[in-house]
Design an enzyme around this catalytic site. Structure first.
Site, PDB file in Angstrom:
ATOM      1  N   GLU A  81      70.301  56.087  37.238  1.00 55.97           N
ATOM      2  CA  GLU A  81      68.844  56.124  37.325  1.00 55.97           C
ATOM      3  C   GLU A  81      68.313  57.484  36.890  1.00 55.97           C
ATOM      4  OE1 GLU A  81      65.306  55.412  40.623  1.00 55.97           O
ATOM      5  OE2 GLU A  81      67.093  56.563  41.160  1.00 55.97           O
ATOM      6  N   TRP A  94      64.913  49.194  40.154  1.00 57.33           N
ATOM      7  CA  TRP A  94      63.497  49.028  39.819  1.00 57.33           C
ATOM      8  C   TRP A  94      63.106  47.576  39.543  1.00 57.33           C
ATOM      9  CZ3 TRP A  94      59.601  52.472  40.099  1.00 57.33           C
ATOM     10  CH2 TRP A  94      59.936  53.806  40.293  1.00 57.33           C
ATOM     11  N   TYR A 128      58.148  57.992  36.434  1.00 59.10           N
ATOM     12  CA  TYR A 128      58.789  59.304  36.443  1.00 59.10           C
ATOM     13  C   TYR A 128      59.170  59.876  35.075  1.00 59.10           C
ATOM     14  CZ  TYR A 128      59.303  58.367  41.442  1.00 59.10           C
ATOM     15  OH  TYR A 128      59.054  58.075  42.751  1.00 59.10           O
ATOM     16  N   CYS A 132      57.043  58.880  44.277  1.00 56.01           N
ATOM     17  CA  CYS A 132      57.305  59.304  45.662  1.00 56.01           C
ATOM     18  C   CYS A 132      57.943  60.693  45.648  1.00 56.01           C
ATOM     19  CB  CYS A 132      58.212  58.297  46.362  1.00 56.01           C
ATOM     20  SG  CYS A 132      57.469  56.654  46.545  1.00 56.01           S
ATOM     21  N   ARG A 191      55.967  62.852  48.626  1.00 55.77           N
ATOM     22  CA  ARG A 191      54.748  62.483  49.338  1.00 55.77           C
ATOM     23  C   ARG A 191      55.013  61.324  50.301  1.00 55.77           C
ATOM     24  NH1 ARG A 191      52.802  57.500  48.018  1.00 55.77           N
ATOM     25  NH2 ARG A 191      53.786  56.622  46.181  1.00 55.77           N
ATOM     26  N   SER A 192      55.982  60.471  49.941  1.00 59.32           N
ATOM     27  CA  SER A 192      56.315  59.283  50.718  1.00 59.32           C
ATOM     28  C   SER A 192      57.815  59.084  50.637  1.00 59.32           C
ATOM     29  CB  SER A 192      55.584  58.059  50.143  1.00 59.32           C
ATOM     30  OG  SER A 192      55.976  56.863  50.790  1.00 59.32           O
ATOM     31  N   CYS A 193      58.445  58.821  51.784  1.00 58.27           N
ATOM     32  CA  CYS A 193      59.904  58.748  51.791  1.00 58.27           C
ATOM     33  C   CYS A 193      60.397  57.621  52.688  1.00 58.27           C
ATOM     34  CB  CYS A 193      60.490  60.070  52.258  1.00 58.27           C
ATOM     35  SG  CYS A 193      62.283  60.032  52.337  1.00 58.27           S
ATOM     36  N   ASP A 194      61.062  56.644  52.074  1.00 57.56           N
ATOM     37  CA  ASP A 194      61.763  55.576  52.780  1.00 57.56           C
ATOM     38  C   ASP A 194      63.137  56.139  53.149  1.00 57.56           C
ATOM     39  OD1 ASP A 194      63.332  53.416  53.465  1.00 57.56           O
ATOM     40  OD2 ASP A 194      62.821  52.193  51.720  1.00 57.56           O
ATOM     41  N   HIS A 252      59.292  58.017  56.650  1.00 51.72           N
ATOM     42  CA  HIS A 252      59.200  56.833  57.490  1.00 51.72           C
ATOM     43  C   HIS A 252      60.442  55.936  57.434  1.00 51.72           C
ATOM     44  CE1 HIS A 252      57.326  55.987  53.523  1.00 51.72           C
ATOM     45  NE2 HIS A 252      58.076  54.900  53.581  1.00 51.72           N
ATOM     46  N   LEU A 253      60.527  55.086  58.431  1.00 48.64           N
ATOM     47  CA  LEU A 253      61.481  53.993  58.492  1.00 48.64           C
ATOM     48  C   LEU A 253      60.698  52.697  58.631  1.00 48.64           C
ATOM     49  CD1 LEU A 253      64.009  55.581  60.989  1.00 48.64           C
ATOM     50  CD2 LEU A 253      64.560  54.954  58.623  1.00 48.64           C
TER      51      LEU A 253
END
Length: 314
Positions: free
Chosen positions: A70, A92, A134, A196, A216-219, A257-258
């Site tokens: 990736e 993706w 990206y 993200c 900014r956002s994280c799984d 987050h989870l």
């Protein structure tokens, strides 16, 4: 904990501590996907990359070759999933598949959709593109230039941020502008998913190259293991290309987050302990950072525990 005790602690405890904090004390929220999350804001971890070390999780198997494929795809600037699907990489696929199902009403399976993307070039062109995600921003950030009479036109070739960072690290290592940015405000609504892992910054200290990633956002359960590998790999490639030694990866998360439907994965992973010390060797130095191939990377000492899976929230 003393500094010496902290240095002896396995790097992966940072990740597990963060996971536990989110799961036990995170704010429960309604999110874009409708699944729901537990979230904290403003997390940080630090990883030493000296001597081939990488932040590769051992409490579950992380498919580092998939993550590497990736990352190399990002460096090409490609935004269509076809070349990923040809390599068996489905990271993706869910986003274009969701769009295809919504717009056509055809409840095609993921496997059949991916196979058709590979086999049918026209189908891939219509349904496999993700918009300017990206890689497009990294190596071809669009630039408009004056075209006379108050008009502007898109320059044929945009800004290659990655090439610019290689140049600046080589020629001006003390600069505070070694940055690769993915958050192009003007094009966010054209992207399948806004970035993200949005901002990378690099810092030279002596002969060591450090890197910082801001998300900014994280799984945390599914995305972060790949994000940590990719950020560390970015530092390793830049260091090799610029005759520097890998230093430290600093990771920072905004909304960290989870997902609520990841409970089984979270509880299983938190019951495990880190157990190996993997190292990455880069077997070849190509002429440019854009010349690496998957065969150039070798991981040793990786003994992960069993695979843990959970659904992706699209």
């Amino acid at each position: 904990m003393s500094k010496s005790a902290e240095s002896d602690r396995h790097y992966e405890w940072q990740y597990l501590d963060l996971m536990r904090e989110i799961w036990e004390r995170g704010d429960e929220r309604v999110d874009r996907t409708g699944v729901g999350t537990r979230s904290v804001f403003g997390a940080q971890m630090r990883f030493d990359l000296a001597d081939g070390r990488m932040p590769l999780l051992t409490t579950k198997r992380v498919y580092w070759k998939t993550a590497t494929r990736e990352f190399l795809w990002f460096l090409t600037g490609d935004t269509n999933i076809r070349s990923l699907c040809e390599q068996g990489v489905q990271i993706w696929t869910d986003w274009p598949l969701d769009r295809y199902r919504r717009e056509t009403g055809d409840d095609i399976s993921r496997e059949d959709f991916s196979a058709r993307i590979v086999e049918d070039e026209e189908f891939a062109a219509q349904w496999g593109d993700l918009g300017p995600v990206y890689g497009k921003q990294w190596v071809d950030w669009p630039v408009h230039e004056p075209a006379g009479q108050g008009l502007f036109r898109l320059r044929p070739h945009g800004i290659n941020q990655v090439a610019d960072v290689v140049h600046s690290l080589r020629t001006n290592p003390g600069s505070r502008r070694h940055i690769v940015e993915g958050w192009n405000v003007a094009e966010l609504d054209q992207m399948a998913l806004p970035p993200c892992h949005k901002t990378y910054q690099f810092h030279v200290s002596g002969n060591r190259l450090n890197g910082l990633l801001y998300q900014r956002s994280c799984d945390v359960a599914l995305g972060l293991p790949f994000n940590l590998w990719g950020a560390a790999l970015f530092i390793r490639l830049l260091a090799q290309q610029c005759d520097l030694q890998p230093g430290e990866l600093v990771w920072m998360g905004g909304d960290t987050h989870l997902y609520l439907n990841h409970a089984d994965l979270v509880e299983a992973q938190l019951s495990r302990e880190p157990q190996s010390d993997p190292r990455l060797a880069i077997l070849r130095r190509p002429d440019t950072i854009f010349g690496y191939r998957i065969e150039d990377f070798e991981v040793s000492g990786y003994a992960p525990q069993g695979h843990l899976s959970a659904p992706v929230a699209v």
